[in-house]
Design a protein around this motif. Structure first.
Motif, PDB file in Angstrom:
ATOM      1  N   LEU A 168      -3.729  12.592  -9.916  1.00  0.00           N
ATOM      2  CA  LEU A 168      -3.134  11.645  -8.903  1.00  0.00           C
ATOM      3  C   LEU A 168      -3.618  10.120  -9.655  1.00  0.00           C
ATOM      4  N   TYR A 169      -4.797  10.366  -9.263  1.00  0.00           N
ATOM      5  CA  TYR A 169      -5.420   8.996  -9.365  1.00  0.00           C
ATOM      6  C   TYR A 169      -5.378   8.338 -11.926  1.00  0.00           C
ATOM      7  N   SER A 170      -5.315   8.607 -12.491  1.00  0.00           N
ATOM      8  CA  SER A 170      -4.728   8.812 -14.031  1.00  0.00           C
ATOM      9  C   SER A 170      -3.571   8.505 -13.687  1.00  0.00           C
ATOM     10  N   GLU A 171      -2.617   8.930 -13.137  1.00  0.00           N
ATOM     11  CA  GLU A 171      -1.252   8.883 -13.142  1.00  0.00           C
ATOM     12  C   GLU A 171      -0.993   7.040 -12.605  1.00  0.00           C
ATOM     13  N   ALA A 172      -1.921   6.964 -11.357  1.00  0.00           N
ATOM     14  CA  ALA A 172      -1.525   5.181 -10.991  1.00  0.00           C
ATOM     15  C   ALA A 172      -2.093   4.405 -11.431  1.00  0.00           C
ATOM     16  N   LEU A 173      -3.371   4.854 -12.040  1.00  0.00           N
ATOM     17  CA  LEU A 173      -4.412   3.522 -12.958  1.00  0.00           C
ATOM     18  C   LEU A 173      -2.548   3.506 -14.232  1.00  0.00           C
ATOM     19  N   VAL A 174      -2.025   4.657 -14.732  1.00  0.00           N
ATOM     20  CA  VAL A 174      -1.592   4.084 -16.023  1.00  0.00           C
ATOM     21  C   VAL A 174      -0.314   2.832 -15.517  1.00  0.00           C
ATOM     22  N   LEU A 175       0.170   3.675 -14.400  1.00  0.00           N
ATOM     23  CA  LEU A 175       1.155   3.078 -13.474  1.00  0.00           C
ATOM     24  C   LEU A 175       0.953   1.415 -13.182  1.00  0.00           C
TER      25      LEU A 175
ATOM     26  N   MET B 235       1.083  -0.273  -4.548  1.00  0.00           N
ATOM     27  CA  MET B 235      -0.062   0.507  -6.124  1.00  0.00           C
ATOM     28  C   MET B 235      -1.385   0.652  -5.225  1.00  0.00           C
ATOM     29  N   MET B 236      -2.083  -0.846  -5.052  1.00  0.00           N
ATOM     30  CA  MET B 236      -3.635  -0.786  -3.839  1.00  0.00           C
ATOM     31  C   MET B 236      -3.622  -0.022  -3.392  1.00  0.00           C
ATOM     32  N   HIS B 237      -3.003   0.492  -2.233  1.00  0.00           N
ATOM     33  CA  HIS B 237      -2.378   1.475  -1.638  1.00  0.00           C
ATOM     34  C   HIS B 237      -2.544   2.680  -1.430  1.00  0.00           C
TER      35      HIS B 237
ATOM     36  N   GLN C 255     -15.457  10.566   8.215  1.00  0.00           N
ATOM     37  CA  GLN C 255     -14.626   9.003   7.703  1.00  0.00           C
ATOM     38  C   GLN C 255     -13.224   8.750   6.807  1.00  0.00           C
ATOM     39  N   VAL C 256     -12.902  10.309   6.059  1.00  0.00           N
ATOM     40  CA  VAL C 256     -11.456   9.361   5.121  1.00  0.00           C
ATOM     41  C   VAL C 256     -10.700   9.563   6.366  1.00  0.00           C
ATOM     42  N   ARG C 257     -10.228  10.777   7.493  1.00  0.00           N
ATOM     43  CA  ARG C 257      -9.390  10.780   8.112  1.00  0.00           C
ATOM     44  C   ARG C 257      -8.881   9.887   8.911  1.00  0.00           C
ATOM     45  N   ARG C 258     -10.644   9.337   9.371  1.00  0.00           N
ATOM     46  CA  ARG C 258     -10.502   7.415  10.383  1.00  0.00           C
ATOM     47  C   ARG C 258      -9.902   6.561   9.742  1.00  0.00           C
ATOM     48  N   ASN C 259     -10.203   6.653   8.238  1.00  0.00           N
ATOM     49  CA  ASN C 259     -10.322   4.833   7.624  1.00  0.00           C
ATOM     50  C   ASN C 259      -9.685   5.195   6.028  1.00  0.00           C
ATOM     51  N   GLY C 260      -9.044   7.242   6.108  1.00  0.00           N
ATOM     52  CA  GLY C 260      -8.762   6.641   4.842  1.00  0.00           C
ATOM     53  C   GLY C 260      -7.267   6.686   4.587  1.00  0.00           C
ATOM     54  N   THR C 261      -6.622   6.293   5.885  1.00  0.00           N
ATOM     55  CA  THR C 261      -4.542   6.553   5.142  1.00  0.00           C
ATOM     56  C   THR C 261      -4.406   5.692   5.158  1.00  0.00           C
ATOM     57  N   LEU C 262      -2.914   6.496   4.433  1.00  0.00           N
ATOM     58  CA  LEU C 262      -2.512   5.319   3.073  1.00  0.00           C
ATOM     59  C   LEU C 262      -1.273   5.104   4.230  1.00  0.00           C
ATOM     60  N   PRO C 263      -1.112   3.392   3.898  1.00  0.00           N
ATOM     61  CA  PRO C 263      -0.550   2.833   5.020  1.00  0.00           C
ATOM     62  C   PRO C 263       0.582   2.825   3.829  1.00  0.00           C
ATOM     63  N   SER C 264       2.293   2.720   4.904  1.00  0.00           N
ATOM     64  CA  SER C 264       3.328   2.597   5.200  1.00  0.00           C
ATOM     65  C   SER C 264       3.731   1.913   4.169  1.00  0.00           C
ATOM     66  N   ASP C 265       4.983   2.288   3.140  1.00  0.00           N
ATOM     67  CA  ASP C 265       5.487   1.590   2.245  1.00  0.00           C
ATOM     68  C   ASP C 265       6.673   0.364   2.815  1.00  0.00           C
ATOM     69  N   ARG C 266       6.642  -0.204   2.083  1.00  0.00           N
ATOM     70  CA  ARG C 266       8.378  -1.112   2.498  1.00  0.00           C
ATOM     71  C   ARG C 266       8.390  -1.509   2.069  1.00  0.00           C
TER      72      ARG C 266
ATOM     73  N   LEU D  72       5.602   7.796  -6.838  1.00  0.00           N
ATOM     74  CA  LEU D  72       3.855   8.127  -5.978  1.00  0.00           C
ATOM     75  C   LEU D  72       3.692   7.955  -5.309  1.00  0.00           C
ATOM     76  N   HIS D  73       4.263   6.541  -3.927  1.00  0.00           N
ATOM     77  CA  HIS D  73       3.259   6.502  -3.179  1.00  0.00           C
ATOM     78  C   HIS D  73       4.074   7.684  -1.994  1.00  0.00           C
ATOM     79  N   GLN D  74       5.304   8.017  -2.327  1.00  0.00           N
ATOM     80  CA  GLN D  74       6.281   9.093  -1.255  1.00  0.00           C
ATOM     81  C   GLN D  74       5.356  10.093  -1.633  1.00  0.00           C
ATOM     82  N   ARG D  75       5.026  10.782  -2.857  1.00  0.00           N
ATOM     83  CA  ARG D  75       4.201  12.380  -3.482  1.00  0.00           C
ATOM     84  C   ARG D  75       2.921  11.887  -2.729  1.00  0.00           C
ATOM     85  N   ILE D  76       2.603  10.859  -2.324  1.00  0.00           N
ATOM     86  CA  ILE D  76       0.823  10.595  -2.144  1.00  0.00           C
ATOM     87  C   ILE D  76       0.781  10.805  -0.519  1.00  0.00           C
TER      88      ILE D  76
END
Length: 153
Positions: free
Chosen positions: A15-22, A60-62, A82-93, A117-121
């Motif tokens: 997913l990271y590789s896909e996101a970098l290309v996108l 994309m930054m999110h 730490q990830v659970r507390r601070n690593g939530t994916l923000p909702s999309d606009r 991609l945002h929906q999948r993540i």
């Protein structure tokens, strides 16, 4: 603390590789919005490029931030808490259909690709946060069969 996750490093890395290309494609398309307007250029198109470009790059930054947090978790740099507390994916606009109507079809498709991609993540994030407690239909049937067999026997 034990790591209780069904996410795997290969999934996150793919997913990271896909996101970098996108993200690179998004940068290439929306970097054109910082140029000087051409004579006679429609201000509506520039505004649509600007607003949808901002939404798309933010999306994309999110996504990349979420994936980087997951990579840090798998590398042992962040704890699960730490990830659970601070690593939530923000909702999309949401995109503005009126703005999209002003943009080229290729640009609209790129925006849609970032939304998918945002929906999948987001689905992965939600499942991870709930501990992947969603039972598969096959496991649910298997559990019911086991209960019935134990009731009979």
């Amino acid at each position: 603390m034990t790591r209780t996750t069904n996410l795997s490093r290969p999934i996150i890395e793919a997913l990271y590789s896909e996101a970098l290309v996108l993200a690179d494609d998004v940068r290439a398309v929306f970097a054109l919005g910082v140029r000087e307007p051409e004579i006679g250029e429609d201000a509506t198109v520039r505004l649509a490029l600007s607003t949808e470009g901002l939404k798309t790059t933010t999306r994309m930054m999110h996504i990349l931030a979420w994936l980087l947090n997951q990579r840090a978790f798998f590398s042992g740099e962040l704890s699960e808490n730490q990830v659970r507390r601070n690593g939530t994916l923000p909702s999309d606009r949401e995109t503005d259909p009126k703005a999209l109507s002003c943009l080229e079809p290729e640009t609209c498709e790129l925006i849609a690709e970032t939304e998918r991609l945002h929906q999948r993540i987001a689905r992965l994030d939600e499942a991870w946060r709930s501990g992947f407690e969603m039972a598969s239909p096959a496991r649910a049937i298997h559990s019911r069969l086991e209960r019935r067999l134990s009731d009979l026997g």
